[in-house]
Design a protein around this motif. Structure first.
Motif, PDB file in Angstrom:
ATOM      1  N   GLY A 127       0.811  -1.215   0.000  1.00 24.82           N
ATOM      2  CA  GLY A 127       0.000   0.000   0.000  1.00 24.82           C
ATOM      3  C   GLY A 127       0.839   1.256   0.000  1.00 24.82           C
ATOM      4  O   GLY A 127       0.521   2.231  -0.703  1.00 24.82           O
ATOM      5  N   LEU A 128       1.938   1.266   0.769  1.00 23.05           N
ATOM      6  CA  LEU A 128       2.792   2.451   0.847  1.00 23.05           C
ATOM      7  C   LEU A 128       3.436   2.757  -0.496  1.00 23.05           C
ATOM      8  O   LEU A 128       3.420   3.909  -0.967  1.00 23.05           O
ATOM      9  N   PHE A 129       3.990   1.737  -1.147  1.00 21.39           N
ATOM     10  CA  PHE A 129       4.627   1.975  -2.447  1.00 21.39           C
ATOM     11  C   PHE A 129       3.583   2.187  -3.537  1.00 21.39           C
ATOM     12  O   PHE A 129       3.866   2.878  -4.531  1.00 21.39           O
ATOM     13  N   GLY A 130       2.394   1.618  -3.356  1.00 22.97           N
ATOM     14  CA  GLY A 130       1.326   1.920  -4.303  1.00 22.97           C
ATOM     15  C   GLY A 130       0.930   3.386  -4.244  1.00 22.97           C
ATOM     16  O   GLY A 130       0.716   4.031  -5.277  1.00 22.97           O
ATOM     17  N   LEU A 131       0.836   3.922  -3.010  1.00 25.95           N
ATOM     18  CA  LEU A 131       0.552   5.351  -2.863  1.00 25.95           C
ATOM     19  C   LEU A 131       1.683   6.195  -3.439  1.00 25.95           C
ATOM     20  O   LEU A 131       1.438   7.236  -4.067  1.00 25.95           O
ATOM     21  N   ALA A 132       2.939   5.757  -3.219  1.00 28.53           N
ATOM     22  CA  ALA A 132       4.081   6.511  -3.750  1.00 28.53           C
ATOM     23  C   ALA A 132       4.042   6.552  -5.274  1.00 28.53           C
ATOM     24  O   ALA A 132       4.284   7.602  -5.899  1.00 28.53           O
ATOM     25  N   ALA A 133       3.720   5.398  -5.899  1.00 29.27           N
ATOM     26  CA  ALA A 133       3.623   5.369  -7.361  1.00 29.27           C
ATOM     27  C   ALA A 133       2.473   6.239  -7.859  1.00 29.27           C
ATOM     28  O   ALA A 133       2.569   6.888  -8.904  1.00 29.27           O
TER      29      ALA A 133
END
Length: 644
Positions: A127-133
């Motif tokens: 979720g964190l890297f999905g938000l970052a992307a």
């Protein structure tokens, strides 16, 4: 889950615990997990669109690159996808049979197994890297934005709305002032101010939200229809600046309208002729200190309160002239209470009568306040001294001083035969000595890690054949009274948050849909958000009667929600359909806006202070919720072929 308050029969009803600053880490984790999952899906769709419809620019050295692709975004998306694949793999492999002995022991002890920890962290990392992307291109373009251009577009939106004479709608609010609420609502004297506040706030809500959704839904579609947007996008203007400018322009206009209407309605309240009982009941901003928990005790084993058969089971009841007690536990309180002359203990209980009689005859109750230092073996000694003070000191001030000293010495205070009326706020003075005694020493720890109780408030009903109903928030210590006028503007701020929500949703949807469709979807989201508690109960299978197909079956076969369905293949298929429906609905549980969260009217109408902690947390949650919508609008505008 959400927190909300509803007025039930003239008193405040708290359905859920109001959120606190300590809930921020949990709320952030929820946002990362749920928003991150939707974000990576949106990023994957965007990357597919970028590959299918590339926009090439010169990268130097005779090379070209796809402007819609960014290496950091691809890297973030890859990490997120791998993390979610790990979580999906673990979701299919974690069963009770293949767990190790250590993991089984951890589950029995109430801890997470090692595979559960890896699964949870995979979801959070994904979720964190999905938000970052999802946010990476948006953040890069935000560095190129000009506040001067945004202000120019906002000013243009503001002036356009003025030229459309939308402000004339606001004068409809004045009609409310010409018709006294007493013409339509036959209230008791003490409830008249409540009704005036609710009429004023609800009138402002209907008018302002209607104007907000109309303005914002047709803004960008009208620009495209009139071709004026082509003049803007061909200039050095970021497309997100158009969205932000439209949003800020409409928010500015409606903020001014809200300030004018709130100030006018507040002046109307102050200049109205109101009964004294209404002013004493409502024109306050009570700073209430609630207990940590409420429990019911009796000589009977495992007593949890009496259910008198009412459909709404918010309150539980105790029987008159019995051993049943309602006990509020306070683990902490401010030391400033020890410096007051007396501390009001306010309550508003429900009276359930089982015998025919005069409703005007009050019910009696007794209140006992004890600290963790109270020694029950000294009760006879304490009662003897209290009786001596009552008989030997005719002066009320001297008597109160002696009572305060006894409360500080023994850690006990008793108030007997208090007259109470149905759903009426009454106050009992508590001596500060009881709080001085409670602050001495450390209380024993409570069960299962619950903080130890420093102060207990025990309530019993003294009238036979009558029941006294109460909930956790029906009794509280009154720390102080704030400013009613300031509290009124805080209540208006809650309406402002809803206006911001409506404008943001409508502007975002108008970047892709036509004006009419944007308006309908926005209204649908707001209506769904109003009933979000019911929708969540359906999604989690907590509502009686099952899902929509099972409910339809019960309706046609005339079976109640509590009746068992026959065990056959047809019913099993219908329940399987409901299970799939609930699975889909749970995926969108946090997509719907919780519009009830931003309504502070009940605090205001019932004279309770709207604390800044509640305001800050709701503002923070609204910002996080709208951020995802704004980034979606950014991608939609970036993908649209408008003068490209």
């Amino acid at each position: 889950m959400q927190d909300s308050l509803l007025p039930i029969f003239g008193v405040m009803k708290f359905e859920f615990e109001p959120q606190r600053f300590g809930d921020i880490p949990r709320l952030l984790l929820l946002m990362v997990e749920y928003a991150g999952a939707f974000s990576i899906i949106a990023v994957i769709l965007w990357l597919i669109h970028a590959f299918v419809n590339p926009i090439y620019v010169d990268a130097g050295n005779g090379k070209r690159k796809n402007q819609r692709l960014d290496i950091p975004q691809l890297a973030f998306a890859a990490v997120s996808i791998v993390s979610y694949l790990i979580a999906i793999f673990l979701l299919g492999t974690v069963t009770q049979e293949n767990l190790s002995a250590e993991d089984r022991a951890a589950i029995i002890a109430g801890k997470s197994s090692s595979k559960d920890l890896i699964f949870n962290w995979s979801l959070r990392v994904g979720g964190l890297f999905g938000l970052a992307a999802f946010l990476w291109p948006f953040i890069l373009d935000c560095t190129k934005m000009s506040f001067r251009r945004i202000f120019a577009i906002a000013k243009l939106s503001f002036l356009e709305a003025i030229r459309q004479r939308v402000f004339l709608v606001f004068f409809g609010f004045l009609l409310l002032a010409f018709f006294p609420s007493g013409w339509f609502f036959q209230d008791k004297d003490e409830d008249q101010l409540k009704t005036l506040i609710q009429v004023a706030m609800n009138g402002m809500t209907v008018l302002l939200i209607a104007v907000a959704v109309l303005l914002a839904s047709f803004s960008i579609p009208n620009d495209i229809k009139s071709l004026s947007i082509y003049t803007i996008v061909t200039k050095p203007v970021q497309r997100f600046e158009i969205i932000l400018g439209r949003f800020l322009g409409y928010v500015g206009l409606l903020t001014i309208a809200l300030l004018i209407m709130s100030t006018g309605s507040l002046l109307l309240l102050y200049t109205s002729t109101l009964p004294k009982a209404a002013v004493e009941e409502t024109m306050k901003a009570r700073v209430a200190l609630y207990g940590d928990r409420l429990e019911f005790t009796s000589r009977q084993a495992a007593f949890t309160g009496v259910d008198v058969g009412r459909e709404e089971a918010y309150r539980k009841y105790i029987t008159g002239r019995s051993s049943e007690r309602a006990v509020w536990h306070f683990s902490s309180f401010p030391s400033s209470l020890t410096r007051l002359e007396s501390i009001p203990l306010e309550s508003g209980f429900d009276i359930y009568r089982t015998t025919k009689g005069d409703e005007r005859i009050n019910v009696l109750m007794s209140v006992e306040v004890v600290t963790h230092n109270w020694d029950p073996s000294k009760q006879d000694e304490f009662d003897l001294k209290v009786e001596k003070v009552r008989n030997s000191l005719p002066n009320q001030q001297d008597r109160w001083k002696q009572v305060d000293e006894l409360a500080q010495q023994y850690g006990r205070y008793v108030y007997v035969n208090q007259n109470i009326r149905d759903y009426h706020t009454q106050a009992i003075p508590i001596p500060p000595g009881i709080f001085k005694n409670a602050l001495n020493g450390s209380p024993p720890p409570g069960p299962e890690g619950i903080p130890g109780t420093r102060l207990q408030v025990r309530v019993r009903c003294d009238t036979p054949s009558q029941y006294l109903g109460m909930a956790k928030h029906d009794l509280y210590l009154l720390e102080s009274n704030g400013s009613f006028a300031l509290n009124y503007y805080k209540g208006a701020y809650g309406l402002w948050l809803r206006l911001v929500l409506v404008i943001a949703l409508a502007v975002t949807l108008s970047t892709y849909f036509s004006g009419v469709i944007s308006l309908l979807i926005t209204v649908g989201l707001i209506v769904a958000g109003t009933f979000i508690d019911f929708i969540i109960s359906i999604a989690r299978g907590e509502n009686p009667g099952g899902g929509p197909t099972e409910s339809a079956l019960r309706l046609f076969t005339r079976k109640t929600a509590a009746a068992e369905l026959e065990s056959n293949s047809a019913n099993a298929f219908l329940q399987l359909m409901d299970k799939g429906y609930r699975w889909v609905l749970r995926r969108f549980e946090y997509v719907l806006p919780d519009t009830t969260r931003y309504s502070f009217f009940d605090y205001l109408a019932y004279g309770f202070n709207i604390n800044f902690e509640l305001i800050f947390l709701n503002s923070l949650m609204l910002f996080g919720y709208l951020l995802c919508w704004f980034v979606s609008a950014y991608y939609i505008m970036k993908a649209r072929e408008i003068a490209a």
